[in-house]
Structures are given as structure tokens and as C-alpha cells.
Write a protein that holds these residues in place. Structure first.
Motif, PDB file in Angstrom:
ATOM      1  N   LYS A 242      11.922   3.747   3.855  1.00  0.00           N
ATOM      2  CA  LYS A 242      10.392   4.251   4.082  1.00  0.00           C
ATOM      3  C   LYS A 242      10.258   5.395   3.133  1.00  0.00           C
ATOM      4  CE  LYS A 242       9.951   2.936   8.931  1.00  0.00           C
ATOM      5  NZ  LYS A 242      10.041   3.670  10.364  1.00  0.00           N
TER       6      LYS A 242
ATOM      7  N   SER B 157       5.897   0.708  -1.692  1.00  0.00           N
ATOM      8  CA  SER B 157       6.843   0.735  -0.446  1.00  0.00           C
ATOM      9  C   SER B 157       7.941  -0.098  -0.456  1.00  0.00           C
ATOM     10  CB  SER B 157       5.942   0.310   0.885  1.00  0.00           C
ATOM     11  OG  SER B 157       5.472  -0.890   0.747  1.00  0.00           O
TER      12      SER B 157
ATOM     13  N   ASN C 107       9.580  -1.895   1.615  1.00  0.00           N
ATOM     14  CA  ASN C 107       9.834  -2.532   3.172  1.00  0.00           C
ATOM     15  C   ASN C 107      10.999  -3.545   2.786  1.00  0.00           C
ATOM     16  OD1 ASN C 107       7.872  -0.790   4.075  1.00  0.00           O
ATOM     17  ND2 ASN C 107       6.411  -2.626   3.745  1.00  0.00           N
TER      18      ASN C 107
ATOM     19  N   THR D 294       6.536  -4.713   9.311  1.00  0.00           N
ATOM     20  CA  THR D 294       7.305  -4.111   8.332  1.00  0.00           C
ATOM     21  C   THR D 294       8.622  -3.545   9.036  1.00  0.00           C
ATOM     22  OG1 THR D 294       4.939  -3.166   7.658  1.00  0.00           O
ATOM     23  CG2 THR D 294       7.084  -1.751   7.187  1.00  0.00           C
ATOM     24  N   ASN D 295       9.631  -3.810   8.018  1.00  0.00           N
ATOM     25  CA  ASN D 295      10.955  -3.299   8.345  1.00  0.00           C
ATOM     26  C   ASN D 295      11.367  -4.012   9.633  1.00  0.00           C
ATOM     27  OD1 ASN D 295      11.181  -1.808   5.973  1.00  0.00           O
ATOM     28  ND2 ASN D 295      10.214   0.070   6.847  1.00  0.00           N
TER      29      ASN D 295
END
Length: 600
Positions: A277, A288, A290, A325-326
Motif C-alpha cells: 500500500k 498502486s 495491489n 483490493t489486496n
């Protein structure tokens, strides 16, 4: 029981065996003279004085074969042996037979007064490379030494090159070329060893979700730089006994020994997600990092290492399917069916593009003030040969993951512009109208996108209708420089620009002020609650006021009731689309609509 797992050679260069600084031609060349006559040493040092002084030759002297063998064992860079035949202790005949046992590539030249045919033949049969007779002709000696050195040097160089090639193949069999990390073969060996020793472990399968976007947007060099930076960030989260391997372009496997429970494994996964992050300040790529992580624990009790790797891979794909996300997922067998269906769908996507199974539907956009038709939004639909009509929510994310959105998006843009040009020629009284087409991040980041737009405009002149390209604010925020550059180019081509789904993402107002936008589209999630949720009403009112202050018109998506139409109209919203007016319709239905409006 103590046990050492195979580890990544972090100190290695990417090709630790392929760049030898040692060259096989030594300067000077070492020559061992084996002769019991002291006078020979004096003659060589006098007659070859020039070659010795310039550093071409360096001579070592001994008087018997036994001492010669000791020197050969302790001095491996000797290139030539000059040996007499009759000597005390070990004679030259025996020495010739022993030299190949120390160095098969070393060459011996016999220098003897006994130069009859029988001695020469015997010396050659025992391994002599050449034969010179005494008294020595030193010009012949120099030529013979140089010739022998050249052959030995070439042979040693070839041997070293072959050794380098074998070592490089061995390295590449276990390590990744770009990152220097272990590859799949290496990590499988780690798992096999742990299974054999009945040790606890976890296998993480980690995928960088945005790598394809970075690869298309920034090119190979910066994408590889990004990948190497991500590898360093993963390493920072690991213990000394952990093993990190690169399996595929954007996919990695972590072998973590000693992990027994899901709780501990999840702590490590969360640590990895948290690390990604944070964007390093020195990074040249604003994207990003991710990740999706699939985990297989040793408690699954598989007997084969490949089964653990496959299980973690399945869990990772299942994590990607969640569109979160993630995301971290632990493997369970029930996932296999869903993942296999997903992989089958991915394969079907490629065939669908080849077989032209996709269709474009057009959702009308109406003026809220007078209910006039203002334009259409082009929406792609997939008519699967066995599964029927597959909704975009199921296949569009997959096209983004696989990169197939680029050819699919190009086809949608070309086909919708072609169709609109045809309608404009057939029904000129129905125009001008706007054609809105959604763009994905991968399309915009594709280096050929600007040329594609020019080609489409040349093939389908835009006179009579306005082409409006829609991007989401998330695409804008992740790639502001590239998107802004393209926007300026589009405006020069008289193409309109819209921000889609505004209010659902970052909503960075500073970009709205500086970009050459024409339209702001309000997401359906706000419109659907406009009559029942005061907060949604306030948000829409604010968005419309903001858009008008920036000289943008507003399109509300997902308009389903007359009550919503009335509220939006009172708030000053110019346009709306949704089932209150019309669902998306195919090209034939649009043609019928134009015919009805023209003759009815």
C-alpha cells in the motif's frame, strides 16, 4: 533435527557464472623445462632473452620428471612442457604418460638428442605434441612454443566456455533471469524437502494485480524496474529461512517454513499487503501495488510438492475473482471448480474474439428537459455459444486481467464509430447525436492508442455526430500525466471527454479544474436512492453544482423512475440514461428507432 532449506543466492548477480573476467591467454605464458643438463637453462635464458624481457614467456626449470609433476600440480597455469627423454629418476617417457592425468589439455614438446624415427614415434604415441632435436634451433623452438601455446589456449578457452554454458544452464534451471530469484524448480525442491522431513510450512502464491497496466503504460524497462522494486519490498517482509521465487511475469511464490496455523500465515499476508500500500518515494511509476495472495498450508497433507503449488495458485486465482483490493484466500478444494470455470472463461474469451461472438448494444441518452434523444452509450455484450449472454460484470474484469481488453476495446471503438457513420448517412435528420465509448486504463496506456484514434477518425469521419470518450476517475488518478496528455490530443481532434462514475472513487477536484472535460457522469449508486436518501440527494446536488461551475454538462446513469427524472430535472441535470427511457438495445433496434422517428 536440524535442516537447511535451499536459499536464494541473494549475493549473486543475475548471471553469476557467465561473465568470467579471466581470459585464457596468460601473459606471460608459463613454460616448464624438464632437463638434467644445466647448460640448457643458460642457453634458453640467453637466446630467448627478448621474449622473457617483454613478458611473452616465463620459464620454470627442473631436472627430473618427479619434480616436474609436483610443479604441474602446484602451478596450473603452465601452458607448455619442454622435456628431455633420458633423465634420472622419472624419465621423459614416463612423464609424458603422467601429464594428461594432471591436465588433459596441457601439451608436451620433446627436446632430445635422440631424434631417430623410432624415438619420435614412441614419444608421439605416449602423448608428445611435437619433437625437437638437439642441438636446439632456437628459432624453431620459439615457433613451436608459440604454436603449442596457441592450441592449448584455445582448448582451455573452449573448455571454459563450455563450463560457463553448463553453469549458466544450471543457474537458469533454478533461478529467474531478471530478478535473480529462485524459480519454480527451486521452490519445488524446498517443498519436497519439507514434505520428506515432515516439517510445517506455508506456500504463498502472490500476484501483482496492476503489473499489466504498468507494462502497457510505461513500457518494458520501467515495468521491470517496478518489478525489481516490488521484489525488494517482498524480501523486506521475510525471515532468513523464507524462500521467495518468481514463477511467472507478475507471479511469485513464497515458501515459509515453520508456519502451522492460518493465523500466523494471515499475519504475514497482511504484512505484505500493508507494504504494497505504501509507494516508495523514489519510484518513477505512480501506480498502486495491489496484490492477490493464495495460501496452501502443509496441513493439507499432500504427498507431492506440485500439489501444494497448484493449491496456492488456485487460491490466488480465487482471490483475484473476488475483485477486492489486496485479497488473501486460503485454499480449499471447493475453489477448484470456480477457478477452473474462470480459466475456461478466459480461454473462451480468446476464442470469442476470434469468432466474433461479441455484440455492441446502444443505450439511449435523453435530454431530461425535453425528452429528445441526445445520443447513445456503446456497451459490449458477449453472446457465448453455449452459455448464452454473459453479463459484462463477469467478463470485463477478466479482459482487464488478461490484457484482452485492448483488442476488444479497439473492436468496440471501431465498430461503434462505423455503425454511427452508417446511421448518419441513412438518417441525417436524426443527427447530430453523441456516441459515448468507455475506455479502460490498459487502452489508454497502450502506446498505439493515439494512432488508433487517428485511424478510426480517418475511416469514419465524425461530421454529424460527436465521439465522446469516457474514462473513470480511478484511471485518471493512477495515471494523471499520461491521461492528461491524451486528453489534450483528443480535444485537438474534436473529441469530447467525460468522467464516468464520478463520486465513487478519488474525486480529486484539482484535476477536474485543469482537464479539458465536457461531461460529468453521476454513478447509478447515487441516482437509485435519490428519492429516499437525503444524503444521496445532497451528493448529486453538489456534483451538479460543481460540474456547472466548471462548464460541464451532467449525465445521470441508472435512471429508472419518473420520480428520479423529475428530481434530476429540478436540480439542473441535463441528460439521463437508464431503464426509465430504454434498456441497451442492439443495432437493429436502433435502426428501427430511427426509422420510426423519421417516418412516424
Amino acid at each position: 533435527m536440524s535442516y537447511s532449506y535451499p536459499q536464494s543466492l541473494s549475493s549473486h548477480s543475475r548471471f553469476p557464472f557467465s561473465s568470467h573476467s579471466l581470459t585464457m591467454s596468460q601473459t606471460p605464458a608459463y613454460i616448464l623445462v624438464v632437463d638434467d643438463e644445466p647448460e640448457l637453462q643458460r642457453l634458453i635464458e640467453r637466446c630467448l632473452k627478448h621474449q622473457i624481457e617483454i613478458g611473452e614467456f616465463k620459464f620454470l626449470f627442473t631436472t627430473c620428471g618427479i619434480d616436474a609433476l609436483d610443479l604441474l600440480r602446484s602451478t596450473p597455469h603452465i601452458s607448455v612442457v619442454l622435456t628431455d627423454l633420458n633423465m634420472p629418476g622419472m624419465d621423459g617417457w614416463a612423464l609424458l604418460e603422467q601429464i594428461p592425468t594432471i591436465d588433459p589439455l596441457l601439451k608436451a614438446v620433446v627436446v632430445s638428442a635422440y631424434g631417430d624415427i623410432q624415438n619420435i614415434r614412441t614419444a608421439m604415441n605416449r602423448g608428445a605434441f611435437d619433437f625437437l632435436t638437439k642441438p636446439i634451433n632456437f628459432q624453431d623452438l620459439i615457433l613451436t612454443i608459440r604454436k603449442t601455446i596457441d592450441i592449448v589456449t584455445k582448448s582451455r578457452l573452449q573448455k571454459q566456455q563450455l563450463k560457463d554454458a553448463v553453469e549458466n544452464l544450471q543457474y537458469l534451471a533454478l533461478y529467474d533471469k531478471l530478478t535473480g530469484l529462485p524459480n519454480q524448480n527451486h521452490v519445488l525442491e524446498c517443498i519436497r524437502s519439507a514434505i520428506f522431513h515432515q516439517l510445517d510450512f506455508a506456500v504463498f502464491y502472490l500476484a501483482l494485480d496492476r503489473f499489466k497496466v504498468i507494462r502497457y503504460g510505461y513500457g518494458k524497462t520501467l515495468a521491470e524496474e517496478f518489478l525489481i522494486q516490488e521484489v525488494e519490498r517482498i524480501k523486506a517482509c521475510l525471515q532468513a529461512t523464507d524462500v521467495l521465487a518468481r514463477i511467472w511475469k507478475d507471479e511469485f511464490v513464497l515458501f515459509l517454513p515453520g508456519i502451522q496455523s492460518e493465523t500466523v500465515a494471515l499475519e504475514t499476508a497482511n504484512k505484505l499487503h500493508k507494504t504494497f500500500k505504501l509507494s516508495p518515494p523514489e519510484r518513477r511509476i505512480s501506480a498502486s501495488g495491489n496484490t492477490s495472495i493464495g495460501i496452501a498450508l502443509s496441513s493439507l497433507c499432500y504427498e507431492q510438492a506440485e500439489d501444494f503449488l497448484r493449491a496456492a495458485d488456485t487460491a490466488m486465482h480465487y482471490a483475484r475473482m473476488q475483485n477486492q483490493t489486496n485479497c488473501t484466500v486460503f485454499f480449499n478444494p471447493e475453489m477448484q471448480v470456480a477457478v477452473l470455470n474462470r480459466l475456461q472463461l478466459e480461454s473462451d474469451l480468446e476464442l470469442g474474439l476470434e469468432n466474433q461472438e461479441f455484440q455492441i448494444y446502444y443505450q439511449p441518452i435523453y435530454s431530461l428537459q425535453n425528452r429528445y434523444l441526445a445520443g447513445f452509450e456503446a456497451l459490449v455484450r458477449w453472446q457465448h455459444p453455449s452459455r448464452g449472454l454473459i453479463p459484462p460484470s463477469e467478463f470485463i474484469p477478466l479482459t482487464e486481467e488478461t490484457g484482452l481488453i485492448i483488442p476488444l476495446g479497439e473492436w468496440v471503438l471501431r465498430e461503434s464509430c462505423r455503425q454511427f457513420s452508417q446511421w448518419q448517412n441513412e438518417f441525417p435528420d436524426q443527427f447530430p447525436l453523441s456516441l459515448s465509448v468507455n475506455l479502460s486504463g490498459l487502452q489508454i496506456l497502450n502506446s498505439d492508442f493515439s494512432g488508433l484514434i487517428d485511424n478510426i477518425i480517418q475511416s469514419n469521419p465524425l461530421e454529424g455526430f460527436n465521439l465522446k470518450l469516457e474514462i473513470t476517475e480511478s484511471i485518471l488518478m493512477e495515471n494523471p500525466e499520461i491521461v492528461t496528455q491524451y486528453m489534450s490530443q483528443f480535444k485537438l481532434r474534436k473529441i469530447q471527454l467525460a468522467i464516468d462514475d464520478f463520486g465513487t472513487g478519488y474525486s480529486c477536484l484539482s484535476y477536474l479544474q485543469s482537464l479539458p472535460l465536457d461531461t460529468l457522469k453521476i454513478d447509478r449508486s447515487f441516482v437509485i436512492n435519490i428519492s429516499s436518501n437525503p444524503k444521496s440527494l445532497d451528493i448529486i446536488k453538489t456534483l451538479i453544482t460543481l460540474a456547472h461551475s466548471l462548464n460541464l454538462d451532467v449525465v445521470a446513469e441508472g435512471v429508472e423512475t419518473e420520480e428520479q427524472v423529475a428530481i434530476l430535472k429540478d436540480l439542473g441535470c441535463e441528460y439521463g440514461q437508464g431503464y426509465c427511457f430504454s434498456p441497451p438495445i442492439d443495432a437493429n433496434t436502433v435502426t428501427q428507432l430511427f426509422q420510426k422517428n423519421s417516418y412516424g
